[in-house]
Design a protein around this motif. Structure first.
Motif, PDB file in Angstrom:
ATOM      1  N   MET A   1     -41.890  22.228  24.067  1.00 41.45           N
ATOM      2  CA  MET A   1     -41.296  22.007  25.378  1.00 41.45           C
ATOM      3  C   MET A   1     -41.650  20.606  25.869  1.00 41.45           C
ATOM      4  O   MET A   1     -42.806  20.216  25.868  1.00 41.45           O
ATOM      5  N   GLN A   2     -40.649  19.869  26.286  1.00 38.65           N
ATOM      6  CA  GLN A   2     -40.864  18.526  26.779  1.00 38.65           C
ATOM      7  C   GLN A   2     -41.376  18.557  28.219  1.00 38.65           C
ATOM      8  O   GLN A   2     -41.255  19.562  28.922  1.00 38.65           O
ATOM      9  N   ALA A   3     -41.959  17.433  28.654  1.00 45.88           N
ATOM     10  CA  ALA A   3     -42.504  17.346  30.007  1.00 45.88           C
ATOM     11  C   ALA A   3     -41.421  17.625  31.049  1.00 45.88           C
ATOM     12  O   ALA A   3     -41.668  18.266  32.072  1.00 45.88           O
ATOM     13  N   ARG A   4     -40.202  17.169  30.783  1.00 48.00           N
ATOM     14  CA  ARG A   4     -39.088  17.382  31.706  1.00 48.00           C
ATOM     15  C   ARG A   4     -38.798  18.878  31.873  1.00 48.00           C
ATOM     16  O   ARG A   4     -38.542  19.358  32.984  1.00 48.00           O
ATOM     17  N   ASP A   5     -38.844  19.617  30.772  1.00 48.13           N
ATOM     18  CA  ASP A   5     -38.587  21.052  30.829  1.00 48.13           C
ATOM     19  C   ASP A   5     -39.697  21.778  31.577  1.00 48.13           C
ATOM     20  O   ASP A   5     -39.437  22.707  32.351  1.00 48.13           O
ATOM     21  N   PHE A   6     -40.944  21.359  31.339  1.00 47.42           N
ATOM     22  CA  PHE A   6     -42.063  21.993  32.018  1.00 47.42           C
ATOM     23  C   PHE A   6     -41.984  21.734  33.521  1.00 47.42           C
ATOM     24  O   PHE A   6     -42.281  22.622  34.328  1.00 47.42           O
ATOM     25  N   PHE A   7     -41.563  20.537  33.921  1.00 46.25           N
ATOM     26  CA  PHE A   7     -41.403  20.232  35.338  1.00 46.25           C
ATOM     27  C   PHE A   7     -40.329  21.128  35.952  1.00 46.25           C
ATOM     28  O   PHE A   7     -40.496  21.648  37.066  1.00 46.25           O
ATOM     29  N   ARG A   8     -39.228  21.338  35.241  1.00 46.71           N
ATOM     30  CA  ARG A   8     -38.172  22.210  35.766  1.00 46.71           C
ATOM     31  C   ARG A   8     -38.652  23.653  35.880  1.00 46.71           C
ATOM     32  O   ARG A   8     -38.271  24.384  36.806  1.00 46.71           O
ATOM     33  N   LEU A   9     -39.485  24.080  34.940  1.00 48.32           N
ATOM     34  CA  LEU A   9     -40.055  25.426  35.001  1.00 48.32           C
ATOM     35  C   LEU A   9     -40.941  25.577  36.234  1.00 48.32           C
ATOM     36  O   LEU A   9     -40.880  26.585  36.949  1.00 48.32           O
ATOM     37  N   LEU A  10     -41.766  24.572  36.491  1.00 53.34           N
ATOM     38  CA  LEU A  10     -42.600  24.580  37.691  1.00 53.34           C
ATOM     39  C   LEU A  10     -41.749  24.573  38.958  1.00 53.34           C
ATOM     40  O   LEU A  10     -42.060  25.252  39.939  1.00 53.34           O
ATOM     41  N   LEU A  11     -40.678  23.793  38.945  1.00 55.30           N
ATOM     42  CA  LEU A  11     -39.794  23.721  40.100  1.00 55.30           C
ATOM     43  C   LEU A  11     -39.156  25.075  40.377  1.00 55.30           C
ATOM     44  O   LEU A  11     -39.074  25.518  41.533  1.00 55.30           O
ATOM     45  N   LEU A  12     -38.706  25.753  39.318  1.00 50.75           N
ATOM     46  CA  LEU A  12     -38.108  27.074  39.484  1.00 50.75           C
ATOM     47  C   LEU A  12     -39.128  28.058  40.053  1.00 50.75           C
ATOM     48  O   LEU A  12     -38.804  28.836  40.959  1.00 50.75           O
ATOM     49  N   ALA A  13     -40.356  28.032  39.547  1.00 49.82           N
ATOM     50  CA  ALA A  13     -41.400  28.915  40.062  1.00 49.82           C
ATOM     51  C   ALA A  13     -41.697  28.615  41.527  1.00 49.82           C
ATOM     52  O   ALA A  13     -41.906  29.528  42.338  1.00 49.82           O
ATOM     53  N   ALA A  14     -41.724  27.328  41.888  1.00 52.11           N
ATOM     54  CA  ALA A  14     -41.980  26.935  43.277  1.00 52.11           C
ATOM     55  C   ALA A  14     -40.873  27.437  44.196  1.00 52.11           C
ATOM     56  O   ALA A  14     -41.134  27.908  45.311  1.00 52.11           O
ATOM     57  N   ASN A 287     -45.571  30.552  23.688  1.00 53.50           N
ATOM     58  CA  ASN A 287     -44.292  30.780  24.338  1.00 53.50           C
ATOM     59  C   ASN A 287     -43.949  29.635  25.274  1.00 53.50           C
ATOM     60  O   ASN A 287     -42.783  29.305  25.489  1.00 53.50           O
ATOM     61  N   LEU A 288     -44.992  29.068  25.870  1.00 52.58           N
ATOM     62  CA  LEU A 288     -44.779  27.996  26.852  1.00 52.58           C
ATOM     63  C   LEU A 288     -44.655  26.633  26.179  1.00 52.58           C
ATOM     64  O   LEU A 288     -43.790  25.829  26.522  1.00 52.58           O
TER      65      LEU A 288
END
Length: 296
Positions: A1-14, A287-288
């Motif tokens: 998972m790229q940093a961009r994808d992880f940021f979007r995952l955090l954004l969705l959780a937020a 998974n992450l």
């Protein structure tokens, strides 16, 4: 998972974690049914605009029954139950109870869908029950007159999400965006009669109106787009790790903006619930951070 994808995952959780904050702010004025009818109605309009811009048809033909079922168990009913629970439960407690959805899904799978009962599943279930007991058993909320009903409502909402997971796996394949769009209109159809029977309690304040707008457009419409984009780009399994991140933001937003108390029981209960959910779902750090999964 790229940093961009992880940021979007955090954004969705937020964003999804913030939904419990907005529900708590708005439900005293609107009431459960009008608030959630407004939420899904705004989300449906937002997705309709996106569908028009992207030239995506609604695919109503042959799918009306499917949209009605999905809209009921994945949006209308759980949204309504959480709105009822928000009269008494904190955003922190609701966000943690929301994380039990995979555990409910596993229980339903064993009881009704002939899924095997494993030691890992039993261990996860016991951890989940223990976590909920710690979370609410030591919280002042249990002293309120309607606490038991509120806790049952929030747990029932999470159970609805578990049921919706099984339904979508077995239903006829429908394009994900059409599922989101169609189910929002269906949820609006389910909730509108209830909203008309239960008008708003008081005149909403500007802040409560903004909370409703953010619930519909941001926490539902935008969140769906972000979710399906992540499923497309990194796969379904890594995207579902958002389940473990939502309570972090739910607890944080409740403490920051509503001055909710975060006691040892909140943190201990959340960790225990998430450990149980990890066992049930087979979650690992791979998974992450692992390689890209097959697209859905």
């Amino acid at each position: 998972m790229q940093a961009r994808d992880f940021f979007r995952l955090l954004l969705l959780a937020a964003i999804w974690g913030a939904s419990f904050l907005f529900i708590r702010l708005a439900v005293p004025a609107f009431g459960p049914a009008p608030l959630m009818a407004g939420r899904v109605g705004l989300a449906a309009l937002f997705l309709a605009i996106i569908a028009w811009c992207w030239h995506k048809p609604l695919l109503l033909r042959g799918n009306i029954r499917h949209f009605l079922i999905l809209g009921l168990i994945n949006s209308a009913l759980p949204f309504l139950l959480f709105a009822y629970a928000a009269h008494w439960l904190t955003a922190s407690v609701m966000s943690v109870l929301n994380a039990t959805a995979p555990i409910w899904g596993a229980v339903l799978g064993v009881l009704f869908f002939r899924q095997p009962l494993s030691l890992k599943l039993v261990s996860g279930l016991l951890l989940g029950i223990s976590g909920v007991a710690i979370l609410v058993g030591f919280d002042a909320v249990v002293l309120q007159p309607n606490a038991a009903m509120a806790i049952a409502a929030a747990a029932g909402a999470a159970c609805c999400y578990g049921l919706a997971t099984h339904y979508t796996r077995r239903a006829a394949a429908v394009e994900p965006f059409a599922n989101a769009h169609g189910s929002m209109w269906a949820a609006f159809c389910w909730l509108l009669p209830l909203a008309l029977l239960q008008p708003p309690v008081t005149v909403p304040s500007p802040l409560q109106g903004i909370a409703l707008l953010l619930l519909g457009v941001l926490c539902t419409g935008v969140a769906y787009l972000l979710y399906f984009a992540l499923v497309r780009d990194i796969g379904a399994t890594p995207t579902l790790t958002v389940t473990f991140l939502i309570p972090v933001f739910g607890v944080s937003w409740g403490s920051l903006f509503l001055n909710e108390t975060v006691g040892w029981h909140t943190l201990a209960g959340a960790v225990t619930v998430l450990c149980g959910t990890a066992l049930v779902t087979g979650f690992t750090l791979s998974n992450l951070w692992g390689v890209k999964q097959s697209k859905c």
